[in-house]
Write a protein that holds these residues in place. Structure first.
Motif, PDB file in Angstrom:
ATOM      1  N   THR A  15       0.842  -1.199   0.000  1.00  0.00           N
ATOM      2  CA  THR A  15       0.000   0.000   0.000  1.00  0.00           C
ATOM      3  C   THR A  15       0.873   1.242   0.000  1.00  0.00           C
ATOM      4  O   THR A  15       2.050   1.202   0.332  1.00  0.00           O
ATOM      5  N   SER A  16       0.258   2.329  -0.374  1.00  0.00           N
ATOM      6  CA  SER A  16       0.940   3.612  -0.419  1.00  0.00           C
ATOM      7  C   SER A  16      -0.113   4.697  -0.264  1.00  0.00           C
ATOM      8  O   SER A  16      -1.235   4.536  -0.724  1.00  0.00           O
ATOM      9  N   PRO A  17       0.225   5.822   0.381  1.00  0.00           N
ATOM     10  CA  PRO A  17      -0.722   6.928   0.407  1.00  0.00           C
ATOM     11  C   PRO A  17      -0.903   7.460  -1.026  1.00  0.00           C
ATOM     12  O   PRO A  17      -0.059   8.186  -1.532  1.00  0.00           O
ATOM     13  N   ALA A  18      -1.949   7.048  -1.682  1.00  0.00           N
ATOM     14  CA  ALA A  18      -2.138   7.337  -3.105  1.00  0.00           C
ATOM     15  C   ALA A  18      -2.421   8.802  -3.395  1.00  0.00           C
ATOM     16  O   ALA A  18      -2.354   9.218  -4.540  1.00  0.00           O
TER      17      ALA A  18
ATOM     18  N   ALA B  14      -6.607  10.304  -4.394  1.00  0.00           N
ATOM     19  CA  ALA B  14      -6.334   8.921  -3.993  1.00  0.00           C
ATOM     20  C   ALA B  14      -6.945   7.895  -4.939  1.00  0.00           C
ATOM     21  O   ALA B  14      -6.400   6.813  -5.118  1.00  0.00           O
ATOM     22  N   GLN B  15      -8.073   8.215  -5.551  1.00  0.00           N
ATOM     23  CA  GLN B  15      -8.761   7.218  -6.367  1.00  0.00           C
ATOM     24  C   GLN B  15      -8.594   7.424  -7.865  1.00  0.00           C
ATOM     25  O   GLN B  15      -8.934   6.540  -8.640  1.00  0.00           O
ATOM     26  N   VAL B  16      -8.058   8.569  -8.279  1.00  0.00           N
ATOM     27  CA  VAL B  16      -7.873   8.826  -9.713  1.00  0.00           C
ATOM     28  C   VAL B  16      -6.412   9.184 -10.000  1.00  0.00           C
ATOM     29  O   VAL B  16      -5.723   8.481 -10.735  1.00  0.00           O
ATOM     30  N   ALA B  17      -5.951  10.279  -9.442  1.00  0.00           N
ATOM     31  CA  ALA B  17      -4.606  10.773  -9.770  1.00  0.00           C
ATOM     32  C   ALA B  17      -3.506   9.813  -9.317  1.00  0.00           C
ATOM     33  O   ALA B  17      -2.581   9.526 -10.078  1.00  0.00           O
ATOM     34  N   GLY B  18      -3.595   9.295  -8.106  1.00  0.00           N
ATOM     35  CA  GLY B  18      -2.577   8.378  -7.591  1.00  0.00           C
ATOM     36  C   GLY B  18      -2.478   7.095  -8.405  1.00  0.00           C
ATOM     37  O   GLY B  18      -1.378   6.723  -8.840  1.00  0.00           O
TER      38      GLY B  18
END
Length: 75
Positions: A6-9, A56-60
């Motif tokens: 995991t990563s802070p997206a 977090a849900q698109v750009a990352g």
């Protein structure tokens, strides 16, 4: 495989660091699964000034895919 990686997206620096770690640890990448399910309850901005849910849900995930795409295509 790196189960549970995991990563802070929402943080591009963290996404880049995660991509570097994945590339260093794996010569092959057969599949990449993005599984984001968080929704911010109040408005917050990511380090780049993007709303955190969108970050977090698109750009990352978009950034992570771009950083890993060459390895995925070669595998």
């Amino acid at each position: 495989m790196t189960p549970g990686a995991t990563s802070p997206a929402d943080d591009p620096a963290a996404v880049r660091a995660a991509a570097d770690a994945i590339l260093a640890a794996h010569q092959r990448l057969d599949v990449l699964v993005h599984s984001a399910g968080a929704l911010a309850l109040r408005y917050e901005q990511s380090p780049l000034g993007i709303e955190v849910t969108a970050a977090a849900q698109v750009a990352g995930p978009f950034l992570l895919t771009g950083l890993l795409l060459a390895r995925l295509a070669a595998s």
